[in-house]
Design a protein around this motif. Structure first.
Motif, PDB file in Angstrom:
ATOM      1  N   LEU A  71       1.050  -1.244  -0.024  1.00  0.00           N
ATOM      2  CA  LEU A  71      -0.045  -0.150   0.019  1.00  0.00           C
ATOM      3  C   LEU A  71       0.984   1.204  -0.056  1.00  0.00           C
ATOM      4  CD1 LEU A  71      -2.731  -1.363   2.293  1.00  0.00           C
ATOM      5  CD2 LEU A  71      -3.235  -0.958  -0.080  1.00  0.00           C
ATOM      6  N   LYS A  72       1.948   1.123   0.657  1.00  0.00           N
ATOM      7  CA  LYS A  72       2.959   2.425   0.721  1.00  0.00           C
ATOM      8  C   LYS A  72       3.475   2.671  -0.958  1.00  0.00           C
ATOM      9  CE  LYS A  72       4.832   2.664   4.882  1.00  0.00           C
ATOM     10  NZ  LYS A  72       5.261   1.588   5.480  1.00  0.00           N
ATOM     11  N   ARG A  73       3.854   1.435  -1.319  1.00  0.00           N
ATOM     12  CA  ARG A  73       4.103   1.746  -2.846  1.00  0.00           C
ATOM     13  C   ARG A  73       3.131   2.199  -3.685  1.00  0.00           C
ATOM     14  NH1 ARG A  73       6.835  -3.312  -1.923  1.00  0.00           N
ATOM     15  NH2 ARG A  73       5.294  -4.518  -3.124  1.00  0.00           N
ATOM     16  N   GLN A  74       1.710   1.962  -3.402  1.00  0.00           N
ATOM     17  CA  GLN A  74       0.673   2.584  -4.287  1.00  0.00           C
ATOM     18  C   GLN A  74       0.334   4.029  -3.650  1.00  0.00           C
ATOM     19  OE1 GLN A  74      -2.742  -0.181  -4.116  1.00  0.00           O
ATOM     20  NE2 GLN A  74      -1.769  -1.696  -5.488  1.00  0.00           N
ATOM     21  N   HIS A  75       1.241   4.299  -2.785  1.00  0.00           N
ATOM     22  CA  HIS A  75       0.788   5.846  -2.234  1.00  0.00           C
ATOM     23  C   HIS A  75      -0.303   5.969  -1.670  1.00  0.00           C
ATOM     24  CE1 HIS A  75       4.336   7.356  -5.293  1.00  0.00           C
ATOM     25  NE2 HIS A  75       4.675   6.930  -4.199  1.00  0.00           N
ATOM     26  N   ALA A  76      -0.835   5.209  -0.858  1.00  0.00           N
ATOM     27  CA  ALA A  76      -2.032   4.998  -0.266  1.00  0.00           C
ATOM     28  C   ALA A  76      -1.783   5.611   1.033  1.00  0.00           C
ATOM     29  CB  ALA A  76      -2.848   3.603  -0.282  1.00  0.00           C
ATOM     30  N   SER A  77      -2.974   6.248   1.675  1.00  0.00           N
ATOM     31  CA  SER A  77      -3.171   6.441   3.191  1.00  0.00           C
ATOM     32  C   SER A  77      -3.862   5.446   3.703  1.00  0.00           C
ATOM     33  CB  SER A  77      -3.681   7.713   3.298  1.00  0.00           C
ATOM     34  OG  SER A  77      -3.550   8.470   4.400  1.00  0.00           O
ATOM     35  N   PHE A  78      -3.659   4.891   4.737  1.00  0.00           N
ATOM     36  CA  PHE A  78      -4.144   3.720   5.060  1.00  0.00           C
ATOM     37  C   PHE A  78      -4.395   3.142   6.617  1.00  0.00           C
ATOM     38  CE2 PHE A  78      -1.146   0.390   5.721  1.00  0.00           C
ATOM     39  CZ  PHE A  78      -0.061   0.838   5.031  1.00  0.00           C
ATOM     40  N   GLN A  79      -5.458   2.133   7.079  1.00  0.00           N
ATOM     41  CA  GLN A  79      -5.224   1.705   8.256  1.00  0.00           C
ATOM     42  C   GLN A  79      -5.825   0.369   8.057  1.00  0.00           C
ATOM     43  OE1 GLN A  79      -4.309   0.424  10.912  1.00  0.00           O
ATOM     44  NE2 GLN A  79      -4.047   2.358  11.955  1.00  0.00           N
ATOM     45  N   ILE A  80      -5.523  -0.541   8.637  1.00  0.00           N
ATOM     46  CA  ILE A  80      -5.839  -2.126   8.542  1.00  0.00           C
ATOM     47  C   ILE A  80      -6.623  -2.539  10.127  1.00  0.00           C
ATOM     48  CG2 ILE A  80      -4.894  -4.453   8.688  1.00  0.00           C
ATOM     49  CD1 ILE A  80      -2.397  -3.494   7.099  1.00  0.00           C
ATOM     50  N   PHE A  81      -7.843  -2.985   9.813  1.00  0.00           N
ATOM     51  CA  PHE A  81      -8.889  -3.076  11.002  1.00  0.00           C
ATOM     52  C   PHE A  81      -8.924  -4.760  10.884  1.00  0.00           C
ATOM     53  CE2 PHE A  81      -9.993   1.154  11.972  1.00  0.00           C
ATOM     54  CZ  PHE A  81      -9.626   2.021  10.854  1.00  0.00           C
ATOM     55  N   VAL A  82      -8.440  -5.272  12.085  1.00  0.00           N
ATOM     56  CA  VAL A  82      -8.689  -6.965  12.167  1.00  0.00           C
ATOM     57  C   VAL A  82      -9.880  -6.952  12.894  1.00  0.00           C
ATOM     58  CG1 VAL A  82      -7.598  -8.825  13.173  1.00  0.00           C
ATOM     59  CG2 VAL A  82      -6.283  -7.361  11.721  1.00  0.00           C
ATOM     60  N   ILE A  83     -11.030  -7.441  12.454  1.00  0.00           N
ATOM     61  CA  ILE A  83     -12.221  -7.527  13.293  1.00  0.00           C
ATOM     62  C   ILE A  83     -12.121  -8.988  13.837  1.00  0.00           C
ATOM     63  CG2 ILE A  83     -14.674  -6.812  13.272  1.00  0.00           C
ATOM     64  CD1 ILE A  83     -12.730  -4.560  12.576  1.00  0.00           C
ATOM     65  N   GLU A  84     -11.937  -9.192  15.231  1.00  0.00           N
ATOM     66  CA  GLU A  84     -11.944 -10.545  15.725  1.00  0.00           C
ATOM     67  C   GLU A  84     -13.183 -11.124  16.577  1.00  0.00           C
ATOM     68  OE1 GLU A  84      -8.862 -10.576  18.486  1.00  0.00           O
ATOM     69  OE2 GLU A  84      -8.647 -12.965  18.246  1.00  0.00           O
ATOM     70  N   GLN A  85     -13.711 -12.217  15.929  1.00  0.00           N
ATOM     71  CA  GLN A  85     -14.893 -12.597  16.730  1.00  0.00           C
ATOM     72  C   GLN A  85     -14.535 -13.351  18.105  1.00  0.00           C
ATOM     73  OE1 GLN A  85     -17.587 -15.024  14.429  1.00  0.00           O
ATOM     74  NE2 GLN A  85     -18.268 -16.231  16.125  1.00  0.00           N
ATOM     75  N   SER A  86     -15.185 -13.049  18.967  1.00  0.00           N
ATOM     76  CA  SER A  86     -14.832 -13.563  20.414  1.00  0.00           C
ATOM     77  C   SER A  86     -15.517 -14.771  20.655  1.00  0.00           C
ATOM     78  CB  SER A  86     -15.444 -12.388  21.546  1.00  0.00           C
ATOM     79  OG  SER A  86     -16.824 -12.563  21.522  1.00  0.00           O
ATOM     80  N   GLY A  87     -14.889 -15.578  21.679  1.00  0.00           N
ATOM     81  CA  GLY A  87     -15.577 -16.800  22.124  1.00  0.00           C
ATOM     82  C   GLY A  87     -15.358 -17.891  21.039  1.00  0.00           C
ATOM     83  N   ASN A  88     -16.112 -18.871  21.248  1.00  0.00           N
ATOM     84  CA  ASN A  88     -15.787 -20.059  20.246  1.00  0.00           C
ATOM     85  C   ASN A  88     -17.198 -20.568  19.835  1.00  0.00           C
ATOM     86  OD1 ASN A  88     -16.837 -21.264  22.412  1.00  0.00           O
ATOM     87  ND2 ASN A  88     -14.802 -21.911  22.982  1.00  0.00           N
ATOM     88  N   GLY A  89     -17.940 -19.553  19.460  1.00  0.00           N
ATOM     89  CA  GLY A  89     -19.213 -19.850  18.727  1.00  0.00           C
ATOM     90  C   GLY A  89     -19.260 -19.977  17.230  1.00  0.00           C
ATOM     91  N   THR A  90     -20.073 -20.314  16.534  1.00  0.00           N
ATOM     92  CA  THR A  90     -20.026 -20.420  15.002  1.00  0.00           C
ATOM     93  C   THR A  90     -19.658 -19.053  14.381  1.00  0.00           C
ATOM     94  OG1 THR A  90     -21.736 -21.975  15.149  1.00  0.00           O
ATOM     95  CG2 THR A  90     -21.300 -21.061  13.052  1.00  0.00           C
ATOM     96  N   PHE A  91     -18.548 -19.399  13.520  1.00  0.00           N
ATOM     97  CA  PHE A  91     -18.132 -18.108  12.853  1.00  0.00           C
ATOM     98  C   PHE A  91     -19.087 -17.331  12.095  1.00  0.00           C
ATOM     99  CE2 PHE A  91     -14.570 -15.557  11.857  1.00  0.00           C
ATOM    100  CZ  PHE A  91     -14.503 -15.221  10.798  1.00  0.00           C
ATOM    101  N   ASN A  92     -19.112 -15.829  11.995  1.00  0.00           N
ATOM    102  CA  ASN A  92     -20.133 -15.272  11.304  1.00  0.00           C
ATOM    103  C   ASN A  92     -19.308 -13.983  10.757  1.00  0.00           C
ATOM    104  OD1 ASN A  92     -21.922 -13.271  10.365  1.00  0.00           O
ATOM    105  ND2 ASN A  92     -23.835 -14.482  11.609  1.00  0.00           N
ATOM    106  N   LYS A  93     -19.021 -14.256   9.350  1.00  0.00           N
ATOM    107  CA  LYS A  93     -18.099 -13.243   8.769  1.00  0.00           C
ATOM    108  C   LYS A  93     -18.769 -11.808   8.395  1.00  0.00           C
ATOM    109  CE  LYS A  93     -15.378 -13.079   4.641  1.00  0.00           C
ATOM    110  NZ  LYS A  93     -15.403 -13.451   2.988  1.00  0.00           N
TER     111      LYS A  93
END
Ligand code: UD2
Ligand code: MN
Length: 278
Positions: A71-93
């Motif tokens: 992304l730096k080489r693409q001259h972007a301004s950016f932030q990366i958000f990792v959205i983590e599911q808590s617990g061990n229930g069934t995943f819901n993307k």
């Protein structure tokens, strides 16, 4: 730094990239809202990368090591958000991505830095060419399916009507128009096909790079996650009702809870309770 074009995606190389990015940024203490910016130019676009996540640390390291220089080489301004599911229930993307959208939207607005593009990015998808621009066209009705040639599908060029999975980029207006992803898909499958329907019924269409060397991705080899089961009948039933439900199921009725937020030197980690299947 100029674009280099084709990039290798062997695991050793990805590991080296991650260590280099840690070296470069590891020291930054990031208390709150932070955007990575190119040093030598004023970028036009601000890009939010939204990664649905649970228990894929190794893939996340590879992706962070790839995306930061990319992304730096693409001259972007950016932030990366990792959205983590808590617990061990069934995943819901879908619920994770909708929550990530709202979080990034609200945070960026609070700091007068609204994002122009939202890239919904699987954690195991490594872009193979930095000419695959993570840059949407504000005001356009073309939604970018960036991952249109994937090693898992022998790099067959995906065409019309096929999946929009892997890496999908929206402007905020486009995403609002679709009402985001469906919240109804518990477990593997369907949420991307459902989104394909939403895009079309809302007068939008999919754009894929015609040069399939550019939109190549390596999906890191993995087994099906135990807490992300595939129930074919349920998925098929849900996708059948995708267009009827689109207006009432998604951003407008999202009910998840953000449990914690951690601004780290390479990404933001948002822990989310997505609720339980009903
Ligand atoms: C395909 C699609 C993917 C999604 C999925 C069906 C492509 C290239 N990919 O990927 O977009 O539509 O089918 O749901 O077409 N995840 C975790 N932890 C888990 C489970 C999932 O972090 O325990 C996240 C992670 O970002 C992962 C993504 O969800 O990449 C999709 O899950 P997957 O990689 O298991 O699905 P896959 O490879 O079949
Ligand atoms: Mn995968």
């Amino acid at each position: 730094m100029p674009l280099v074009g084709a990039l290798k995606t062997d695991l050793e190389g990805l590991e080296v990239e991650y260590k280099a990015v840690q070296q470069e940024h590891g020291h930054i203490a990031v208390p709150s809202f932070y955007l990575f910016r190119p040093r030598y130019c004023k970028p036009e676009l601000k890009i939010a990368i939204i990664i649905p996540f649970r228990d894929r640390e190794e893939h996340l390291q590879y992706l962070l090591g790839r995306l930061h220089p990319f992304l730096k080489r693409q001259h972007a301004s950016f932030q990366i958000f990792v959205i983590e599911q808590s617990g061990n229930g069934t995943f819901n993307k879908g619920r994770l991505m909708n929550t990530g959208y709202y979080f990034a939207l609200n945070e960026s607005r609070k700091h007068n830095n609204s994002f122009d593009c939202y890239v919904f990015h699987d954690v195991d998808m490594m872009p193979e060419n930095d000419k695959n621009m993570y840059a949407c066209i504000p005001g356009s009705n073309l939604v970018d399916h960036l991952a249109c040639s994937v090693n898992k599908f022998n790099y067959h060029a995906l065409c019309c009507g096929m999946t929009v999975g892997g890496v999908l980029m929206f402007t905020p207006d486009q995403f609002d128009k679709t009402n985001g992803f469906s919240n109804r898909y518990w477990g593997w499958g369907g949420e991307d096909d459902d989104m394909n329907v939403r895009i079309r019924v809302n007068g939008l269409s999919i754009r894929r790079n015609s040069d399939h060397n550019i939109c190549r991705y390596t999906m890191i080899e993995h087994k099906r996650d135990s807490l992300n089961p595939y129930v074919e009948e349920t998925v098929n039933d849900r996708v059948k009702t995708a267009s009827d439900k689109a207006g009432v199921d998604g951003l407008t009725n999202l009910n998840t809870t953000i449990l914690s937020v951690q601004w780290t030197s390479l990404f933001v980690r948002v822990l989310v309770d997505v609720g339980t299947p009903h």
